[in-house]
Design a protein around this motif. Structure first.
Motif, PDB file in Angstrom:
ATOM      1  N   ALA A   1      29.423  46.185 -50.135  1.00 46.14           N
ATOM      2  CA  ALA A   1      30.191  46.671 -51.282  1.00 46.14           C
ATOM      3  C   ALA A   1      31.585  46.073 -51.347  1.00 46.14           C
ATOM      4  O   ALA A   1      32.193  45.971 -52.423  1.00 46.14           O
ATOM      5  CB  ALA A   1      30.271  48.202 -51.241  1.00 46.14           C
ATOM      6  N   GLU A   2      32.135  45.651 -50.206  1.00 44.46           N
ATOM      7  CA  GLU A   2      33.477  45.084 -50.158  1.00 44.46           C
ATOM      8  C   GLU A   2      33.494  43.575 -50.420  1.00 44.46           C
ATOM      9  O   GLU A   2      34.545  42.943 -50.372  1.00 44.46           O
ATOM     10  CB  GLU A   2      34.099  45.368 -48.791  1.00 44.46           C
ATOM     11  CG  GLU A   2      34.246  46.869 -48.513  1.00 44.46           C
ATOM     12  CD  GLU A   2      34.771  47.127 -47.105  1.00 44.46           C
ATOM     13  OE1 GLU A   2      34.965  46.130 -46.373  1.00 44.46           O
ATOM     14  OE2 GLU A   2      34.983  48.291 -46.771  1.00 44.46           O
ATOM     15  N   GLY A   3      32.335  43.019 -50.647  1.00 41.18           N
ATOM     16  CA  GLY A   3      32.262  41.589 -50.904  1.00 41.18           C
ATOM     17  C   GLY A   3      32.122  40.744 -49.655  1.00 41.18           C
ATOM     18  O   GLY A   3      32.079  39.513 -49.740  1.00 41.18           O
TER      19      GLY A   3
END
Length: 370
Positions: free
Chosen positions: A324-326
């Motif tokens: 989700a944070e890349g």
């Protein structure tokens, strides 16, 4: 403040400003953004290729029944024949010593027969007059009949040595006829060549080979690592080197129970019935390759093999999945069937995971973050 001190301060200030500019530019360097791919469902077919050749299902060699010299060859290679057609004739060249011996035997028996005939006629007259008994007469008659039979046998033996056969069988032995209908593949002899008959001690000289070209098979070899996955009766596709772009269907009907070592690897012979197309003439001995399906799985979750990496210590396969944070997290995966391009995923990722594409970091992929 002295002039020298001012110069030193100016130099320090310039160095400080240059350092700030350098660090600023370094911090502004672009961040590499990797492209990603999601798992997908596809059909994976694992194949192997068997190299070999196309050969006739039925092929025979014609050999002579007598030794001699090829007198005439009536047909050419490639000619279509029917069973019983005359292909060539053989002229017998008798052994002179055997011929003289056989002729001497005939003459000796003929002399003995002449003497037996005289004795037979004399004793017959005596028997009819009642001078001798029936038993004496029948003994003389038997000797006479035996002499006649011995002469006939000796004459036949003489004819066999001289001509190779006797009576009505003369042409049967000297004529080389087709034993089956088909196409003449090869005539390895020419007129004037000496030939040897087939017997228990010699295979004999091949005068012609005939095959039925309407029934062809693929004969090839597969490696021992793959032969265990083959199933007799399965369908395969055969590509013939001389006919580009065409695949002929075939059915696997034989897998050798014993392998042979070739170049350090054990190879097993396989055979498959080939379905022919009337548009193409298939010649015996064409080189060919067979595509054999070893395993097939329909609509399975898969990824491209290029997305895989292997742990240096455990050698387990893994991929990196975007979170989700890349950022990317390492995930170990369990693999199934592979076709060399795509590989089945049994465990480790789902269809919604975004998997890092390796080796895509190029100048075009770099984006500057302001």
């Amino acid at each position: 403040m002295s002039k020298r001190s001012k110069i030193i301060l100016i130099i320090i200030a310039i160095g400080f400003i240059a350092a700030l500019i350098w660090f600023g530019k370094k911090n502004k360097k672009s961040i590499v953004e990797y492209e990603t791919e999601k798992p997908f469902r596809t059909t994976i077919v694992k194949k192997t290729v068997a190299t070999g050749k196309v050969t006739p299902l039925e092929e025979i060699e014609i050999k002579p029944q007598i030794a001699g010299i090829i007198d005439r060859i009536l047909l050419l290679e490639g000619a279509k024949v029917k069973k019983g057609d005359l292909i060539a004739t053989v002229r017998v060249v008798p052994n002179e010593q055997s011929l003289i011996s056989a002729k001497g035997t005939v003459d000796n028996i003929r002399i003995r027969l002449s003497n037996a005939e005289i004795s037979y006629k004399r004793n017959k007259n005596l028997f009819e007059k009642g001078v001798i008994s029936r038993a004496e007469y029948e003994a003389v008659e038997l000797t006479y009949n035996q002499a006649k039979q011995d002469l006939k046998n000796a004459q036949n033996n003489y004819q066999i040595i001289k001509k190779g056969s006797t009576g009505s069988s003369a042409s049967a032995n000297t004529n080389i006829i087709a034993q089956m209908s088909g196409t003449i593949l090869e005539i390895p002899v020419k007129e004037g060549d000496q030939v040897i008959q087939s017997n228990n001690f010699n295979a004999g000289t091949t005068i012609a080979s005939i095959a039925d070209m309407s029934k062809m098979i693929f004969e090839g070899k597969v490696d021992e690592s793959e032969v265990g996955k083959l199933v007799s009766g399965s369908n395969i596709d055969v590509s013939i080197g001389a006919i580009e772009g065409i695949k002929f269907p075939a059915k696997l009907n034989f897998i050798a129970p014993k392998g042979t070592e070739e170049g350090g690897a054990v190879q097993f012979t396989i055979k498959a019935d080939l379905s022919l197309d009337d548009k193409y003439f298939i010649r015996a001995g064409y080189s060919a390759n067979a595509d054999i399906i070893l395993e097939k799985k329909d609509s399975v979750l898969s990824i491209k093999e290029a997305l895989l990496k292997f742990d240096k210590k455990t050698e387990e396969p893994y991929v990196e999945v975007k979170n989700a944070e890349g950022k990317f997290d390492k995930k170990t995966v369990k693999l199934g069937t592979s076709d060399g391009v795509n590989v089945e995923i049994l465990e480790g990722v789902t269809k919604d995971d975004e998997i890092k594409i390796w080796n895509k970091a190029s100048k075009d992929d770099v984006k500057k973050v302001n």
